[in-house]
Scaffold this motif. Structure first.
Motif, short mmCIF file in Angstrom:
data_model
loop_
_atom_site.label_atom_id
_atom_site.label_comp_id
_atom_site.label_asym_id
_atom_site.label_seq_id
_atom_site.Cartn_x
_atom_site.Cartn_y
_atom_site.Cartn_z
N ALA A 216 0.80 -1.22 0.00
CA ALA A 216 0.00 0.00 0.00
C ALA A 216 0.84 1.28 0.00
O ALA A 216 0.32 2.36 -0.26
N PRO A 235 0.00 5.91 3.61
CA PRO A 235 -0.63 4.62 3.30
C PRO A 235 -1.24 3.97 4.54
O PRO A 235 -0.98 4.37 5.67
N SER A 237 -1.61 0.20 6.25
CA SER A 237 -1.10 -1.17 6.23
C SER A 237 -0.88 -1.60 7.67
O SER A 237 -0.75 -0.77 8.58
#
Length: 329
Positions: A216, A235, A237
């Motif tokens: 990601a 991101p 994750s």
């Protein structure tokens, strides 16, 4: 003598800095074990050497760079406090290293940082200031706090002495097992990968160096392929220690020169790798710490017939979260 972050602006570290870092942390940082697994070797067709930084002081490789950066400041005569921003491992490392050296520490952490990492950071004596990682600028908040408190800002990866300190992990690995064909490390902001490249180019020059990011958040992969630092949205994750919008200006030139590739792994692959370490090697490795190993064990990187060094970057994961992740798949 006051030392500002601006003093670090243009200093790209070298292998000499890694060697100086090793001298500074000697007898303070743990020389972490190198683990092997016949099961992993059989599955990959390679000879794998896991540098287990989950056994480092503070539970992660970050202690190396944090202690080195503060020690370097003290060598220059600074007695200022320090400010850092981090989702957890750098936070704990700076807090712990600062306490050991008698320095006050302020840590800027995201409000959704794992509870155990917040508790550990406070337990080492640091003042924790929270921010919203999706709406606020942690760098700006940290810079303001440093100015207000007369402290020095030590970023988690974009700092010459931090990068040099992280390079000592691979230096130890190569000293213990000899030259390698492939070296794989997790990648968030690039401090570990940059330090790895400095050490490996001198001590195992034939090795291919690869960084591994969460799927990601592939800003490093984009940066290496485009030849410029690419910034992305924060991101999402399970690899919370690698959720950076971009890699650092200090380490990008090193990565450009020495790193062959940057690959990504999914959260599902990270969970399977956590499971492997728990079930087969009887160790706890956090999701971010599994990035490099996941690329090898899940077949993202072909490594048959090679001697492969893999950094397990940390083991700081809340046990309830750890159990829930393993149970969910």
């Amino acid at each position: 003598m006051a030392v500002s972050a601006a003093d670090e602006a243009l200093r790209i570290p070298t292998f000499d800095d890694v060697q100086m870092a090793r001298n500074r942390i000697a007898g303070i940082a743990h020389r972490t074990p190198v683990l092997t697994s016949r099961t992993a070797d059989a599955a990959t067709g390679a000879r794998l050497f896991f540098k287990a930084e989950n056994f480092q002081r503070g539970g992660a490789f970050k202690f190396r760079g944090a202690y080195n950066a503060i020690a370097a400041l003290r060598e220059k005569g600074s007695r200022q406090g320090v400010v850092a921003f981090s989702s957890g491992n750098h936070a704990q490392a700076i807090a712990y290293a600062a306490r050991l050296q008698g320095v006050a520490a302020t840590i800027v952490m995201p409000a959704d940082a794992p509870d155990m990492k917040v508790a550990a950071t406070r337990g080492y004596g640091a003042d924790v200031v929270f921010y919203d990682r999706y709406k606020e600028d942690r760098s700006a908040i940290s810079a303001r706090l440093a100015a207000e408190r007369g402290a020095v800002l030590i970023p988690p990866f974009d700092h010459a002495d931090v990068i040099a300190g992280q390079g000592t992990a691979i230096l130890e690995l190569i000293e213990e097992v000899g030259e390698l064909d492939l070296i794989v490390t997790p990648l968030g902001g690039g401090g570990l990968l940059g330090g790895t490249a400095l050490a490996a180019r001198e001590r195992s020059p034939g090795a291919t160096i690869v960084g591994v990011e969460p799927e990601a958040g592939n800003d490093g992969q984009q940066s290496l392929r485009q030849g410029r630092i690419v910034e992305i949205a924060i991101p999402k994750s399970i690899a919370d220690g690698a959720l950076t919008p971009s890699i650092g200006a200090h380490n990008f030139p090193i990565i450009q020169r020495a790193v062959a590739d940057i690959v990504t792994v999914s959260d599902a692959q990270l969970v399977e790798t956590m499971r492997f370490f728990g079930e087969r090697m009887k160790i706890v490795v956090e999701p971010t710490g599994c990035l490099a190993a996941a690329a090898v064990l899940e077949g993202v990187l072909a490594c048959a017939g090679k001697r492969v060094g893999i950094v397990l970057s940390g083991g700081n994961v809340d046990l309830a979260t750890y159990g829930a992740l393993l149970q969910a798949t």
